[in-house]
Structures are given as C-alpha cells and as structure tokens.
Design an enzyme around this catalytic site. Sequence first.
Site, PDB file in Angstrom:
ATOM      1  N   ARG A 136      -0.262  -1.140 -10.427  1.00  0.00           N
ATOM      2  CA  ARG A 136       1.153  -1.134 -10.752  1.00  0.00           C
ATOM      3  C   ARG A 136       1.420  -2.266 -12.097  1.00  0.00           C
ATOM      4  NH1 ARG A 136       5.156  -0.859  -6.256  1.00  0.00           N
ATOM      5  NH2 ARG A 136       4.985   0.977  -6.855  1.00  0.00           N
ATOM      6  N   TYR A 137       0.711  -3.444 -11.510  1.00  0.00           N
ATOM      7  CA  TYR A 137       0.656  -4.595 -12.295  1.00  0.00           C
ATOM      8  C   TYR A 137      -0.642  -4.553 -13.073  1.00  0.00           C
ATOM      9  CZ  TYR A 137       4.293  -6.190  -8.807  1.00  0.00           C
ATOM     10  OH  TYR A 137       5.040  -6.230  -8.120  1.00  0.00           O
ATOM     11  N   ARG A 140      -3.906  -6.604 -11.653  1.00  0.00           N
ATOM     12  CA  ARG A 140      -4.329  -6.574 -10.127  1.00  0.00           C
ATOM     13  C   ARG A 140      -3.984  -5.120  -9.602  1.00  0.00           C
ATOM     14  NH1 ARG A 140       0.263  -9.051 -11.255  1.00  0.00           N
ATOM     15  NH2 ARG A 140       1.940  -9.327  -9.640  1.00  0.00           N
ATOM     16  N   CYS A 149      -3.318   1.152  11.902  1.00  0.00           N
ATOM     17  CA  CYS A 149      -3.126  -0.242  12.314  1.00  0.00           C
ATOM     18  C   CYS A 149      -3.242  -0.161  13.969  1.00  0.00           C
ATOM     19  CB  CYS A 149      -1.592  -0.415  12.050  1.00  0.00           C
ATOM     20  SG  CYS A 149      -1.374  -0.476  10.176  1.00  0.00           S
ATOM     21  N   CYS A 153       4.569  -0.971  13.232  1.00  0.00           N
ATOM     22  CA  CYS A 153       5.813  -1.375  12.953  1.00  0.00           C
ATOM     23  C   CYS A 153       6.990  -0.145  12.673  1.00  0.00           C
ATOM     24  CB  CYS A 153       5.866  -2.333  11.701  1.00  0.00           C
ATOM     25  SG  CYS A 153       4.579  -3.621  11.801  1.00  0.00           S
ATOM     26  N   CYS A 156       7.755   0.395   8.773  1.00  0.00           N
ATOM     27  CA  CYS A 156       6.623   0.291   8.044  1.00  0.00           C
ATOM     28  C   CYS A 156       7.037   0.990   6.447  1.00  0.00           C
ATOM     29  CB  CYS A 156       5.495   1.087   8.690  1.00  0.00           C
ATOM     30  SG  CYS A 156       4.245   1.344   7.620  1.00  0.00           S
ATOM     31  N   ARG A 158       4.867   2.295   4.695  1.00  0.00           N
ATOM     32  CA  ARG A 158       3.816   3.190   4.424  1.00  0.00           C
ATOM     33  C   ARG A 158       3.837   4.299   5.429  1.00  0.00           C
ATOM     34  NH1 ARG A 158       0.341  -1.206   1.955  1.00  0.00           N
ATOM     35  NH2 ARG A 158       1.294  -1.455   0.219  1.00  0.00           N
ATOM     36  N   ASP A 317      12.595  -2.460   3.084  1.00  0.00           N
ATOM     37  CA  ASP A 317      12.611  -1.221   1.995  1.00  0.00           C
ATOM     38  C   ASP A 317      13.207  -0.082   2.730  1.00  0.00           C
ATOM     39  OD1 ASP A 317      10.861  -2.357   0.251  1.00  0.00           O
ATOM     40  OD2 ASP A 317       8.832  -1.736   1.239  1.00  0.00           O
ATOM     41  N   ASP A 354      11.250  -5.007  -3.204  1.00  0.00           N
ATOM     42  CA  ASP A 354      10.175  -4.356  -3.959  1.00  0.00           C
ATOM     43  C   ASP A 354      11.129  -3.516  -4.560  1.00  0.00           C
ATOM     44  OD1 ASP A 354       7.823  -3.203  -4.721  1.00  0.00           O
ATOM     45  OD2 ASP A 354       7.051  -3.969  -2.806  1.00  0.00           O
ATOM     46  N   LYS A 361       7.868  -6.034  -7.250  1.00  0.00           N
ATOM     47  CA  LYS A 361       8.630  -7.103  -6.729  1.00  0.00           C
ATOM     48  C   LYS A 361       9.344  -8.024  -7.622  1.00  0.00           C
ATOM     49  CE  LYS A 361       4.500  -7.551  -3.418  1.00  0.00           C
ATOM     50  NZ  LYS A 361       3.543  -6.697  -4.012  1.00  0.00           N
TER      51      LYS A 361
HETATM   52  C1  LIG Z   1       2.613  -6.459  -3.624  1.00  0.00           C
HETATM   53  C2  LIG Z   1       1.659  -5.798  -4.699  1.00  0.00           C
HETATM   54  C3  LIG Z   1       0.688  -6.411  -5.450  1.00  0.00           C
HETATM   55  C4  LIG Z   1       0.484  -7.878  -5.381  1.00  0.00           C
HETATM   56  O1  LIG Z   1       1.401  -8.622  -5.827  1.00  0.00           O
HETATM   57  P1  LIG Z   1       1.315 -10.324  -5.858  1.00  0.00           P
HETATM   58  O2  LIG Z   1       2.594 -10.579  -6.294  1.00  0.00           O
HETATM   59  O3  LIG Z   1       0.354 -10.656  -6.879  1.00  0.00           O
HETATM   60  O4  LIG Z   1       1.194 -10.601  -4.607  1.00  0.00           O
HETATM   61  C5  LIG Z   1      -0.141  -5.473  -6.285  1.00  0.00           C
HETATM   62  N1  LIG Z   1       0.153  -4.340  -6.350  1.00  0.00           N
HETATM   63  C6  LIG Z   1       0.952  -3.618  -5.503  1.00  0.00           C
HETATM   64  C7  LIG Z   1       1.119  -2.277  -5.839  1.00  0.00           C
HETATM   65  C8  LIG Z   1       1.720  -4.437  -4.738  1.00  0.00           C
HETATM   66  O5  LIG Z   1       2.921  -3.888  -4.211  1.00  0.00           O
END
Ligand SMILES: *Cc1c(COP(=O)(O)O)cnc(C)c1O
Length: 397
Positions: A136-137, A140, A149, A153, A156, A158, A317, A354, A361
């Site tokens: 998404r980002y 990363r 798990c 929870c 959850c 997911r 969520d 989120d 986020k």
């Molecule tokens: C939370 C998340 C991350 C990591 O986010 P950070 O703000 O860097 O901790 C990466 N990818 C996805 C899809 C996430 O939900």
Amino acid sequence: MNPLNALNGKDKALAGNGKKAGLTPQENRVFKFFDAAPLDWEDWCWQIRHRVTTRDVLGKLIKLTPQEERGIDGCGGKRTMSVSPYFASLMDPDDAACPIRLQCVPRDHEFARSPEEMTDPCAEDQHSPVHGLVHRYPDRALFLVNEMCATYCRYCTRSRMVGEGRRTLSRETYEAAFDYIRAHKEIRDVLISGGDPLMLGDRMLEYIIKTVKAIPHVEFVRIGTRVPVVLPQRVTSELVGMLKKYSPLWMSIHFNHSKEITKRVKFACDLLADSGIPLGSQTVLLKGVNDTPEVMKKLMHDLLKIRVRPYYIYQCDPIHGSKHFRTPVSVGIRIMEKLRGHTSGYAVPTFVIDAPGGGGKVPVGPDYVVSREDGKCLLRNYAGATFTYHDPADILY
Ligand SMILES: *Cc1c(COP(=O)(O)O)cnc(C)c1O
C-alpha cells in the site's frame, strides 16, 4: 519433534512445577484443570494443543454470563473462539467486565450488524498484488505469512482470513511473494504479520526471514505479533537466538491492557530486548477495555517498564460485529490530549485511523496550532496556555 525440545535450560528452570514456576493462583487453577505435567505449561506446543475452544471447558474455568454463552454458541465458521490456557488464566472468573474476557470471549453483541461494517475494512485484498502480500505504501510491504493465531481477538481486523485455517501458506505462495519483493526495488521495509508469524515453527519462520533479508534492497524486517502477550512461552531462547541473527529486526507487539503485562510476559520481552530486538506496541482502542485516559496511560507506563515503546493506538476498524467495541473518535483524541505533555514523550504513541477503503493509517489528535497568520503561529501547550512563535515567511522557501 518432541515438543519438550523446545525448552532449553533457562526455560526449563522457569517451568519447574506449578509452584516453583511461580504460577499465580489462577494459573495454577487452569494448570490443574488440564491435569498438565509439570513441564507442559511452559511448552508452547502444549499450550496450542490445549486452547480453549468450547463453552464446556471455558464454563469450568470462569463463570460465563448468558451473553457469553450465546456468543460462544453462535460464533462459528472462521470466527471461532480459541484462547490459550495461559491467556485464559488471566481471566477474572467472576467479573464479565474483565478486559481479558472482553477481548477474547465472544458475546452475543457480535451478531449485530451495522451498515458501516465490512469484511475487509482496510481493503487489504485490493492492495494485494500476490497472495499474502499487501503493498500500500511506496517503500514498505506487509507480508501475511499465515492465517492462525494463538488466541483469537473478537475485534480482529483480519477475521476474514484468520481462524482455524491454514497454519502455513504453500511454498509457491511464499515464493511468489519473495519474487514480488525482489522485483520491487522500492521496498526497503517488510512487515511480517499474519495471522501470527510466531505461530510458525522456528525453521519455517527462519526460512521466511532469511529469504526476505537476503534481498539486497530490503533494509530491515519487522514482525507484527500478539504471541508474546497471549503465548509468552513461545518466546524461547532458541527462537530469540534465531531472530538475533537477522538484526536489524524490529518487533511490534499487540498489547491492549496492563493486565496483560505479567511476570511471564516481562520474561519474554526481556529475552527479546536483551538480544537487541527493538520492541514497539500496537494497541486497539476498545470500549470497556482501554477507553479511558487512566487505563491507557497506565498501559503506556507499564510498557516502557518492560522496554516496549508505545507505537500506535488504533481506532477499532469497522469489521463485522464489532460495533460494541468501537468508541467515538473524540475518545481517542481525548486520550492523546491527556498523554502528550502530561507524561514522558516515550509513553505517547500515535493515534491512527486506518482509513476504510484502503487509505492507510491517518494520524488523528488534538490540534496544538491555534492559528497561523500574519507571520505568527499561535500555539497552545498541553496545559492550555498559548504562545506565539514568529513564523518565517514561506513565500520564497
Ligand atoms: C500498517 C501497515 C504498514 C506499516 O506502516 P507503518 O506506519 O510504517 O508502521 C505497511 N503496510 C500496510 C498495508 C499496513 O497496514
């Protein structure tokens, strides 16, 4: 493999018999109920095999309310109940408002539906180029390595994929994810989550970490887990010795209440921190569990005492059947207001929502900039006093 091989000298010493291990009275009660052999309690495989999944067993450990009984009877499919004996031993047998109970014992409130609720609120599946990977980002990726798990929870995010499903994904699935990361040079940070990655055996987990770490543009990996809280026995010296080889490796641990920070959990976090793994926490804001500034501040303080740095507080969520857990956004903002400035900066995480639909986020918090005009930035501090900062003109900046 003999599951007792999972225990080494130090862990065995901690295990001993119930009394020697310093089990709490409630732990001892659960320990005795299961008629466990002395070393069993410290054996994480035993804990997994003996997870509490039925009304019958839980009803013998705690006094169930009618809401809980209906909840357990009615939850089915992937949202089954499953609680490790260790985590069940933290439940207050008589108080249904116990934060541990609220988090993992189904209640009939779960059957209610609300129009804003979704199966996949963060639209992870839409941002998943290959199975198990969410990109998404820009720099990363989130790698969901399993669907299991140690304890489920009830809120959850997911729950669409996590349950009594597959314990691992196939080699082909892992390989496709590795290939995707290899092909995307912009990915410098891989977050290994699930399910819970610490539900994998050491060898399988090492194969994943080692392969990801070997990709030249991956600068570091992090593990997202709740196992140190719900199954601290899993954090063996062998596991930690393996993780240590892949430094820098960070870990985000899901903590929601001070009651979860037991001596046993401190022991697990000490092992991790002593081997150079920086620990962060992720907390979900939950009605009745941690929705007051007092409870949240105590949690943040207790985390710092075990060397866990508060990282995120999440607004809950809108997952199906979670309305009874969700608080107004203002509750989270008020909690942040009572933390910043009032206590150590290290005890102040970021409160995020989120964004439903896949926006990622979004940080939310009190506003400290009162106004910004005519070269003046008017600020207010934590105590409510206002101050002016001369704001350099940005026209040519
Ligand atoms: C939370 C998340 C991350 C990591 O986010 P950070 O703000 O860097 O901790 C990466 N990818 C996805 C899809 C996430 O939900």
